[in-house]
Design a protein around this motif. Sequence first.
Motif, PDB file in Angstrom:
ATOM      1  N   GLY A  10       9.081 -51.097  -5.509  1.00  0.00           N
ATOM      2  CA  GLY A  10       9.198 -50.537  -6.846  1.00  0.00           C
ATOM      3  C   GLY A  10       7.985 -49.685  -7.164  1.00  0.00           C
ATOM      4  N   ALA A  11       8.012 -49.060  -8.334  1.00  0.00           N
ATOM      5  CA  ALA A  11       6.901 -48.240  -8.802  1.00  0.00           C
ATOM      6  C   ALA A  11       6.476 -48.731 -10.182  1.00  0.00           C
ATOM      7  N   VAL A  12       5.192 -48.666 -10.448  1.00  0.00           N
ATOM      8  CA  VAL A  12       4.662 -49.046 -11.751  1.00  0.00           C
ATOM      9  C   VAL A  12       3.658 -47.977 -12.179  1.00  0.00           C
ATOM     10  N   GLY A  13       3.584 -47.750 -13.473  1.00  0.00           N
ATOM     11  CA  GLY A  13       2.633 -46.764 -13.947  1.00  0.00           C
ATOM     12  C   GLY A  13       2.238 -46.993 -15.385  1.00  0.00           C
ATOM     13  N   TRP A  14       1.163 -46.358 -15.774  1.00  0.00           N
ATOM     14  CA  TRP A  14       0.681 -46.431 -17.149  1.00  0.00           C
ATOM     15  C   TRP A  14      -0.278 -45.267 -17.358  1.00  0.00           C
ATOM     16  N   ILE A  15      -0.613 -45.010 -18.612  1.00  0.00           N
ATOM     17  CA  ILE A  15      -1.648 -44.029 -18.912  1.00  0.00           C
ATOM     18  C   ILE A  15      -2.796 -44.747 -19.606  1.00  0.00           C
ATOM     19  N   GLU A  16      -3.969 -44.166 -19.458  1.00  0.00           N
ATOM     20  CA  GLU A  16      -5.164 -44.683 -20.104  1.00  0.00           C
ATOM     21  C   GLU A  16      -5.823 -43.539 -20.858  1.00  0.00           C
ATOM     22  N   ILE A  17      -6.317 -43.816 -22.056  1.00  0.00           N
ATOM     23  CA  ILE A  17      -6.981 -42.825 -22.895  1.00  0.00           C
ATOM     24  C   ILE A  17      -8.478 -43.120 -22.906  1.00  0.00           C
ATOM     25  N   LYS A  18      -9.294 -42.103 -22.604  1.00  0.00           N
ATOM     26  CA  LYS A  18     -10.741 -42.299 -22.607  1.00  0.00           C
ATOM     27  C   LYS A  18     -11.237 -42.394 -24.043  1.00  0.00           C
ATOM     28  N   GLN A  19     -11.974 -43.454 -24.321  1.00  0.00           N
ATOM     29  CA  GLN A  19     -12.502 -43.714 -25.649  1.00  0.00           C
ATOM     30  C   GLN A  19     -13.864 -43.038 -25.823  1.00  0.00           C
ATOM     31  N   ALA A  20     -14.314 -42.928 -27.056  1.00  0.00           N
ATOM     32  CA  ALA A  20     -15.597 -42.285 -27.358  1.00  0.00           C
ATOM     33  C   ALA A  20     -16.766 -42.979 -26.660  1.00  0.00           C
ATOM     34  N   ASP A  21     -16.635 -44.304 -26.410  1.00  0.00           N
ATOM     35  CA  ASP A  21     -17.722 -45.040 -25.749  1.00  0.00           C
ATOM     36  C   ASP A  21     -17.645 -44.951 -24.224  1.00  0.00           C
ATOM     37  N   GLY A  22     -16.673 -44.186 -23.680  1.00  0.00           N
ATOM     38  CA  GLY A  22     -16.543 -44.008 -22.233  1.00  0.00           C
ATOM     39  C   GLY A  22     -15.589 -44.974 -21.557  1.00  0.00           C
ATOM     40  N   SER A  23     -15.128 -45.983 -22.280  1.00  0.00           N
ATOM     41  CA  SER A  23     -14.176 -46.936 -21.698  1.00  0.00           C
ATOM     42  C   SER A  23     -12.765 -46.331 -21.710  1.00  0.00           C
ATOM     43  N   TRP A  24     -11.841 -46.945 -20.988  1.00  0.00           N
ATOM     44  CA  TRP A  24     -10.454 -46.494 -20.913  1.00  0.00           C
ATOM     45  C   TRP A  24      -9.554 -47.507 -21.578  1.00  0.00           C
ATOM     46  N   ASN A  25      -8.656 -47.044 -22.469  1.00  0.00           N
ATOM     47  CA  ASN A  25      -7.716 -47.901 -23.189  1.00  0.00           C
ATOM     48  C   ASN A  25      -6.317 -47.652 -22.641  1.00  0.00           C
ATOM     49  N   GLN A  26      -5.705 -48.689 -22.073  1.00  0.00           N
ATOM     50  CA  GLN A  26      -4.372 -48.550 -21.492  1.00  0.00           C
ATOM     51  C   GLN A  26      -3.313 -48.373 -22.572  1.00  0.00           C
ATOM     52  N   ARG A  27      -2.446 -47.361 -22.436  1.00  0.00           N
ATOM     53  CA  ARG A  27      -1.354 -47.092 -23.372  1.00  0.00           C
ATOM     54  C   ARG A  27      -0.099 -46.839 -22.584  1.00  0.00           C
ATOM     55  N   PRO A  28       1.038 -47.335 -22.888  1.00  0.00           N
ATOM     56  CA  PRO A  28       1.228 -48.429 -23.827  1.00  0.00           C
ATOM     57  C   PRO A  28       0.549 -49.682 -23.307  1.00  0.00           C
ATOM     58  N   ALA A  29       0.502 -50.706 -24.126  1.00  0.00           N
ATOM     59  CA  ALA A  29      -0.208 -51.932 -23.740  1.00  0.00           C
ATOM     60  C   ALA A  29       0.410 -52.570 -22.501  1.00  0.00           C
ATOM     61  N   THR A  30       1.669 -52.307 -22.249  1.00  0.00           N
ATOM     62  CA  THR A  30       2.328 -52.825 -21.059  1.00  0.00           C
ATOM     63  C   THR A  30       2.555 -51.701 -20.066  1.00  0.00           C
ATOM     64  N   ARG A  31       2.739 -52.063 -18.840  1.00  0.00           N
ATOM     65  CA  ARG A  31       2.997 -51.087 -17.789  1.00  0.00           C
ATOM     66  C   ARG A  31       4.489 -50.811 -17.687  1.00  0.00           C
ATOM     67  N   ILE A  32       4.828 -49.656 -17.180  1.00  0.00           N
ATOM     68  CA  ILE A  32       6.227 -49.281 -16.983  1.00  0.00           C
ATOM     69  C   ILE A  32       6.577 -49.547 -15.524  1.00  0.00           C
ATOM     70  N   TYR A  33       7.519 -50.474 -15.297  1.00  0.00           N
ATOM     71  CA  TYR A  33       7.940 -50.819 -13.939  1.00  0.00           C
ATOM     72  C   TYR A  33       9.345 -50.291 -13.686  1.00  0.00           C
ATOM     73  N   VAL A  34       9.529 -49.661 -12.537  1.00  0.00           N
ATOM     74  CA  VAL A  34      10.835 -49.160 -12.115  1.00  0.00           C
ATOM     75  C   VAL A  34      11.112 -49.753 -10.739  1.00  0.00           C
ATOM     76  N   GLY A  35      12.133 -50.592 -10.659  1.00  0.00           N
ATOM     77  CA  GLY A  35      12.431 -51.232  -9.391  1.00  0.00           C
ATOM     78  C   GLY A  35      13.899 -51.191  -9.023  1.00  0.00           C
ATOM     79  N   ALA A  36      14.642 -50.262  -9.612  1.00  0.00           N
ATOM     80  CA  ALA A  36      16.086 -50.191  -9.364  1.00  0.00           C
ATOM     81  C   ALA A  36      16.435 -49.355  -8.139  1.00  0.00           C
ATOM     82  N   GLY A  37      15.443 -48.857  -7.435  1.00  0.00           N
ATOM     83  CA  GLY A  37      15.702 -48.113  -6.211  1.00  0.00           C
ATOM     84  C   GLY A  37      15.509 -46.622  -6.349  1.00  0.00           C
ATOM     85  N   GLU A  38      15.722 -45.944  -5.235  1.00  0.00           N
ATOM     86  CA  GLU A  38      15.503 -44.504  -5.143  1.00  0.00           C
ATOM     87  C   GLU A  38      16.236 -43.744  -6.243  1.00  0.00           C
TER      88      GLU A  38
END
Length: 80
Positions: A10-38
């Motif tokens: 399967g494939a999983v993905g997420w985006i992260e937004i760089k914060q003013a303090d240099g840390s990364w905040n994952q958005r959405p809070a959960t990851r998107i998983y795709v496992g239904a095949g090609e």
Amino acid sequence: MSDRLGDYHGAVGWIEIKQADGSWNQRPATRIYVGAGEGSFQSIPVTVNREAADVRLVSCLQDGASGSPWNCNRKIISGS
């Protein structure tokens, strides 16, 4: 997020937004998983609240919705 290969993983993905303090905040809070095949696809709209923020896209292989991500790739898109 899409699964483009018929490789039995399967494939999983997420985006992260760089914060003013240099840390990364994952958005959405959960990851998107795709496992239904090609050719399977799933999307979730995300609003980025911080203007001019760098965005990091993360995509990985993952076996099963509760599995651990592996073989990850990252791409940073500059917000400036």
